[in-house]
Design an enzyme around this catalytic site. Structure first.
Site, PDB file in Angstrom:
ATOM      1  N   GLU A 120      15.478 -68.076  54.661  1.00 41.01           N
ATOM      2  CA  GLU A 120      14.475 -68.778  53.865  1.00 41.01           C
ATOM      3  C   GLU A 120      13.069 -68.397  54.347  1.00 41.01           C
ATOM      4  O   GLU A 120      12.913 -67.911  55.472  1.00 41.01           O
ATOM      5  CB  GLU A 120      14.665 -70.290  54.032  1.00 41.01           C
TER       6      GLU A 120
ATOM      7  N   HIS B 150      14.534 -65.581  49.271  1.00 39.66           N
ATOM      8  CA  HIS B 150      15.538 -65.534  50.340  1.00 39.66           C
ATOM      9  C   HIS B 150      16.589 -64.465  50.042  1.00 39.66           C
ATOM     10  O   HIS B 150      16.938 -64.221  48.891  1.00 39.66           O
ATOM     11  CB  HIS B 150      16.159 -66.913  50.634  1.00 39.66           C
TER      12      HIS B 150
ATOM     13  N   ASN C  84      12.705 -68.062  45.997  1.00 38.99           N
ATOM     14  CA  ASN C  84      11.683 -68.018  47.049  1.00 38.99           C
ATOM     15  C   ASN C  84      11.779 -66.728  47.870  1.00 38.99           C
ATOM     16  O   ASN C  84      11.153 -66.604  48.902  1.00 38.99           O
ATOM     17  CB  ASN C  84      11.823 -69.240  47.976  1.00 38.99           C
TER      18      ASN C  84
ATOM     19  N   ASP D  19      26.854 -64.800  54.178  1.00 40.82           N
ATOM     20  CA  ASP D  19      26.620 -66.169  54.649  1.00 40.82           C
ATOM     21  C   ASP D  19      27.755 -67.111  54.280  1.00 40.82           C
ATOM     22  O   ASP D  19      28.645 -66.757  53.511  1.00 40.82           O
ATOM     23  CB  ASP D  19      25.277 -66.700  54.087  1.00 40.82           C
TER      24      ASP D  19
END
Ligand code: F6R
Length: 251
Positions: free
Chosen positions: A143, A138, A136, A67
């Site tokens: 997400e 990810h 979380n 990313d």
């Protein structure tokens, strides 16, 4: 899924670097999928040490990264491009033109994501994808959502992610709000996946990743469906898995 328990961050980094080095040795023209964040920094240091000993050669290796922030120039010292040069590329004999990340400075999100996905395909896919994991769940910047994204796409970052990354910026307000990220489909197409995690704060999400319901609300849970995943964690990050499913752990 193979889960390797290491004593601490140093051991974790050595183990993860060995696994990456093995791929470089067995496939000298292979494709490494790389990650940024704090966790892999030690892995890259150890990989550089293995390179310095003359055990591995990057001259025909290609890399792609998970990313990149959107709206950031490569020269910005918070860009993932900068991070990769600083932490790995400038220390080994990789050809800069053989390294690629999504181009965060390209405002054409659809065009950039399509270019990146086509590039990965043209390289013949990813031989090993290195991952960190967010609190979380990810992976990349995928997400929690109501679906798994198949391909590289543009995402709005969750506040929890912006807050977690604010430590690298002057303030949370300076953290970019969007990113380009490989999709879950892109990650799942990698031949091997190597996930590194350290610290108590990752223990719950690792437990959910390995034994929770497979759901896009915890994107990392999809890794239960990949045929070749290795998780390398330290005692703290693996503490909940060790307590509940000790039989899953290899040392
Ligand atoms: C980085 C990335 C993120 C991080 C994750 C964990 O390229 O895609 O998913 O891996 O946010 O970051 P650290 O290692 O800083 O806890």
């Amino acid at each position: 899924m193979k889960i390797i328990l290491t004593k601490n961050y140093e051991e974790l980094s050595k183990k993860a670097a060995e696994i990456l080095a093995e791929v470089v040795k067995t496939k000298p023209n292979g494709v490494l999928g790389l990650a940024t964040g704090s966790t892999p920094i030690g892995t890259y240091k150890e990989l550089i040490e293995i390179y310095k000993k003359g055990e591995i050669d990057f001259s025909n290796i290609n890399t792609v990264n998970l990313d990149e922030y959107r709206g950031i120039e490569k020269s910005n010292d918070q860009s993932y491009d900068y991070f990769m040069n600083d932490n790995l590329f400038s220390h080994v004999n990789i050809k800069k033109e053989n390294t690629d990340l999504p181009d965060g400075s390209n405002p054409d999100a659809d065009g950039e994501c399509a270019r990146y996905e086509a590039k990965i395909e043209s390289l013949g896919g990813i031989d090993i994808q290195l991952l960190g994991i967010g609190h979380n769940g990810h992976i990349g910047f995928n997400e929690p959502a109501d679906h798994f994204a198949p391909k590289t796409h543009c995402v709005k970052l969750d506040q929890i992610t912006i807050d977690a990354n604010a430590r690298f910026f002057a303030s949370a307000a300076d953290v970019p709000k969007e990113a380009y990220t490989m999709g879950i489909g892109t990650i799942m197409s990698a031949k091997k996946v190597l996930l590194v995690a350290t610290g108590e704060d990752k223990a719950e999400i690792l437990l959910q990743t390995v034994k929770g319901t497979v759901t896009p609300a915890v994107q990392s849970s999809i890794l239960q469906f990949h045929h070749d995943v290795t998780i390398v964690g330290d005692e703290k990050s693996l503490s909940k898995i060790m307590a509940e499913y000790p039989e899953l752990i290899s040392k």
